[in-house]
Scaffold this motif. Sequence first.
Motif, short mmCIF file in Angstrom:
data_model
loop_
_atom_site.label_atom_id
_atom_site.label_comp_id
_atom_site.label_asym_id
_atom_site.label_seq_id
_atom_site.Cartn_x
_atom_site.Cartn_y
_atom_site.Cartn_z
N ASP A 58 26.99 -3.33 90.61
CA ASP A 58 27.10 -4.38 89.62
C ASP A 58 27.09 -3.80 88.21
N SER A 59 27.80 -4.48 87.31
CA SER A 59 27.74 -4.17 85.89
C SER A 59 26.79 -5.14 85.22
N PHE A 60 25.99 -4.64 84.30
CA PHE A 60 25.04 -5.45 83.55
C PHE A 60 25.33 -5.29 82.07
N ILE A 61 25.57 -6.40 81.41
CA ILE A 61 25.84 -6.38 79.97
C ILE A 61 24.79 -7.26 79.31
N SER A 62 24.12 -6.71 78.32
CA SER A 62 23.13 -7.47 77.55
C SER A 62 23.50 -7.42 76.09
N ILE A 63 23.42 -8.58 75.45
CA ILE A 63 23.74 -8.70 74.03
C ILE A 63 22.52 -9.31 73.35
N PHE A 64 22.02 -8.61 72.35
CA PHE A 64 20.81 -9.04 71.65
C PHE A 64 21.13 -9.27 70.18
N ASP A 65 20.54 -10.30 69.61
CA ASP A 65 20.60 -10.47 68.15
C ASP A 65 19.23 -10.90 67.66
N ASN A 66 19.02 -10.79 66.37
CA ASN A 66 17.76 -11.26 65.78
C ASN A 66 18.08 -12.38 64.79
N GLY A 67 18.93 -13.28 65.23
CA GLY A 67 19.40 -14.37 64.38
C GLY A 67 18.54 -15.61 64.44
N ILE A 68 19.21 -16.74 64.30
CA ILE A 68 18.51 -18.02 64.17
C ILE A 68 17.88 -18.51 65.46
N GLY A 69 18.32 -17.99 66.60
CA GLY A 69 17.75 -18.39 67.88
C GLY A 69 18.16 -19.78 68.31
N ILE A 70 17.69 -20.15 69.48
CA ILE A 70 18.00 -21.45 70.08
C ILE A 70 16.69 -22.07 70.53
N SER A 71 16.47 -23.33 70.21
CA SER A 71 15.23 -23.99 70.61
C SER A 71 15.19 -24.17 72.13
N GLU A 72 13.99 -24.32 72.68
CA GLU A 72 13.85 -24.54 74.12
C GLU A 72 14.60 -25.80 74.57
N TYR A 125 28.54 -29.27 73.69
CA TYR A 125 27.16 -29.29 73.20
C TYR A 125 27.00 -28.23 72.11
N ARG A 126 26.38 -28.64 71.02
CA ARG A 126 26.07 -27.70 69.93
C ARG A 126 24.59 -27.81 69.62
N SER A 127 23.95 -26.68 69.55
CA SER A 127 22.52 -26.66 69.24
C SER A 127 22.26 -27.31 67.89
N SER A 128 21.09 -27.88 67.74
CA SER A 128 20.77 -28.63 66.53
C SER A 128 20.77 -27.76 65.27
N ASN A 129 20.53 -26.46 65.41
CA ASN A 129 20.46 -25.60 64.23
C ASN A 129 21.77 -24.89 63.89
N SER A 180 15.92 -17.15 74.42
CA SER A 180 15.94 -17.19 72.97
C SER A 180 14.64 -17.73 72.42
N LYS A 181 14.34 -17.33 71.22
CA LYS A 181 13.21 -17.87 70.46
C LYS A 181 13.74 -18.28 69.11
N LEU A 182 13.43 -19.50 68.74
CA LEU A 182 13.89 -20.04 67.46
C LEU A 182 13.44 -19.13 66.31
N ASN A 183 14.36 -18.81 65.43
CA ASN A 183 14.14 -17.95 64.27
C ASN A 183 13.74 -16.52 64.60
N LYS A 184 13.91 -16.13 65.86
CA LYS A 184 13.60 -14.76 66.28
C LYS A 184 14.82 -14.05 66.85
N GLY A 185 15.67 -14.78 67.56
CA GLY A 185 16.85 -14.15 68.13
C GLY A 185 17.13 -14.59 69.55
N THR A 186 18.22 -14.05 70.08
CA THR A 186 18.73 -14.46 71.38
C THR A 186 19.13 -13.23 72.19
N GLU A 187 18.93 -13.35 73.50
CA GLU A 187 19.35 -12.32 74.44
C GLU A 187 20.23 -12.98 75.49
N VAL A 188 21.42 -12.42 75.67
CA VAL A 188 22.35 -12.92 76.68
C VAL A 188 22.53 -11.81 77.71
N ASN A 189 22.32 -12.14 78.99
CA ASN A 189 22.46 -11.17 80.06
C ASN A 189 23.56 -11.62 81.02
#
Length: 132
Positions: free
Chosen positions: A58-72, A83-87, A116-125
């Motif tokens: 398997d190939s595993f690709i992870s993309i990380f940012d320290n941006g605005i994040g996404i609320s739970e 659908y668009r996140s509120s922020n 993701s954590k709001l105002n901390k960033g997002t991780e996509v796997n």
Amino acid sequence: VMNEFTKAEIAKPSPKSTINSYRSFGYNLSTAIADIVDNSISASSNEIRIEYNWNGQDSFISIFDNGIGISEDDLQHVFAPFYRSSNVKSYNGHGIGLTLTKKIIELHNGTISITSKLNKGTEVNIKIPHIG
């Protein structure tokens, strides 16, 4: 939309059309990953990080940012069409990118998950099985 790849798939089977079908398949996957990278860059004023690993199957690709994040609350809906996140209301978009991205990855028998954590960033796997 007709392009050189869909034309090849419509044509009678031949070695060349088979090769172009695989190229089309890979093109869609690269489009899906590019959409995630674009989202990360748009949401982050700083750097993003991309990691790739392969375990022989398997190939595993992870993309990380320290941006605005996404609320739970928003996180559970991010793959829903339109659908668009509120922020992100002030950002360009229509809410179809992640829907299409997930579908493309699933067509490759892969999986995608987002944390993701709001105002901390997002991780996509992304996990894609090796075809061969």
